[in-house]
Design a protein around this motif. Structure first.
Motif, short mmCIF file in Angstrom:
data_model
loop_
_atom_site.label_atom_id
_atom_site.label_comp_id
_atom_site.label_asym_id
_atom_site.label_seq_id
_atom_site.Cartn_x
_atom_site.Cartn_y
_atom_site.Cartn_z
N PHE A 117 -1.37 13.57 -1.94
CA PHE A 117 -2.79 13.27 -1.84
C PHE A 117 -3.48 14.18 -0.82
O PHE A 117 -2.83 14.81 0.02
N ILE A 123 0.84 -1.20 0.00
CA ILE A 123 0.00 0.00 0.00
C ILE A 123 0.87 1.24 0.00
O ILE A 123 0.63 2.19 -0.76
N SER A 124 1.91 1.24 0.83
CA SER A 124 2.83 2.38 0.89
C SER A 124 3.54 2.60 -0.43
O SER A 124 3.73 3.73 -0.87
N SER A 184 -8.26 2.50 2.13
CA SER A 184 -7.57 1.42 2.84
C SER A 184 -7.54 1.72 4.33
O SER A 184 -8.23 2.60 4.81
N ASN A 193 1.93 9.55 -5.51
CA ASN A 193 2.44 10.88 -5.11
C ASN A 193 3.47 11.39 -6.11
O ASN A 193 3.49 12.59 -6.44
N ARG A 236 -7.46 8.42 0.44
CA ARG A 236 -6.46 9.32 -0.12
C ARG A 236 -6.87 9.67 -1.54
O ARG A 236 -7.09 8.79 -2.36
N LEU A 250 -7.85 6.17 -3.17
CA LEU A 250 -7.34 4.92 -2.63
C LEU A 250 -7.92 4.75 -1.22
O LEU A 250 -7.62 5.55 -0.32
N LEU A 300 -6.28 13.87 2.22
CA LEU A 300 -6.80 12.81 3.07
C LEU A 300 -8.24 13.08 3.50
O LEU A 300 -8.56 14.19 3.95
N ILE A 334 1.05 4.26 -2.78
CA ILE A 334 0.84 5.66 -2.39
C ILE A 334 2.01 6.52 -2.85
O ILE A 334 1.83 7.61 -3.41
N ASN A 335 3.23 6.04 -2.63
CA ASN A 335 4.43 6.78 -3.05
C ASN A 335 4.47 6.95 -4.57
O ASN A 335 4.85 8.01 -5.07
N TRP A 386 -6.26 11.91 -5.18
CA TRP A 386 -5.41 12.68 -6.08
C TRP A 386 -6.35 13.34 -7.09
O TRP A 386 -7.03 12.66 -7.86
#
Length: 244
Positions: A159, A145-146, A187, A153, A174, A185, A161, A149-150, A176
């Protein structure tokens, strides 16, 4: 004449091989084009599938069995599919995946960078123009997931929140926000009993059956429709995880 026929055959072969279906798998969501994606075509094979196919394979002792099925349903502007008098949009839903006890990752349907998804649903207008794509995966490691996200980004900037809720769960959402679409996203699910009164036994049962806590939902929505979907009073199925 011979040259023209050859070119025609090449064109047919090229366009046919380029068709994507739910059952083909490995659909790269980065390649999603709202102007060319054809939902009717994408679900054309799976919408014809029947449970009889699964039972036939099961009785023949075929293993493992992977079976995709989808259905389309009309909704009104509030998101309801019950007694629709004024149709607003069409939901295409992946409604069944049946197979062995262990899902084989080779049969995932779509992916976006680090995460592979095993369910894909869409929303279109009445003329089959794509409005929204929703994909989900039941169990995803936090590291993946991280990583996603990265990656988002880096491609689209930081993003924003927000939160989503469904049942007794709350999710991190999150977003965009791009010129033509919004990517969400969803989660990091957490059980939330703030606004309900339940016995300890009932709470234990909910925790026990909360297999969704490691799930991930990704929405890619055409920007001009985002607020309308967000404000729908009725959102069922895959739409229930959309932002509050």
């Amino acid at each position: 004449m011979k040259t023209s026929l050859t070119l025609l055959l090449i064109f047919i072969a090229t366009t046919s091989s380029g068709q994507v279906y739910l059952e083909d798998g490995n659909f790269n969501l980065k390649d999603l084009d709202f102007n060319t994606f054809n939902s009717k075509e994408f679900y054309s094979k799976s919408s014809k599938a029947e449970w009889a196919e699964y039972h036939k394979k099961r009785k023949s002792d075929v293993s493992p069995i992977y079976f995709f099925q989808s259905e389309a349903d009309t909704i009104n502007i509030n998101g309801s599919n019950f007694e629709v008098e004024n149709p607003y949009a069409i939901q295409y839903r992946q409604t069944a995946v049946a197979g062995s006890n262990t899902w084989d990752e080779r049969y995932n349907i779509a992916f976006y960078d680090a995460i592979e998804f095993d369910e894909l649903n869409v929303l279109t207008d009445l003329e089959n123009n794509l409005i929204l794509v929703s994909v989900s995966a039941e169990k995803v490691a936090n590291q993946k997931i991280s990583t996603l996200i990265n990656a988002l980004n880096r491609e689209y900037g930081p993003f924003k929140l927000a939160e989503s809720s469904a049942g007794f769960s709350r999710y991190s959402n999150r977003k965009w926000i791009l010129e033509d679409k919004i990517i969400s996203l969803v989660s990091d699910a957490k059980i939330d009993f703030k606004n309900v009164v339940l016995s300890d036994e009932a709470k234990k049962d909910i925790y026990k059956n909360s297999a969704h806590l490691n799930a991930v939902y990704l929405f890619i929505c055409k920007k001009v429709y985002y607020d309308q979907i967000k404000n729908m009073s009725t959102r069922i199925g895959f739409m229930s995880k959309f932002e509050d």
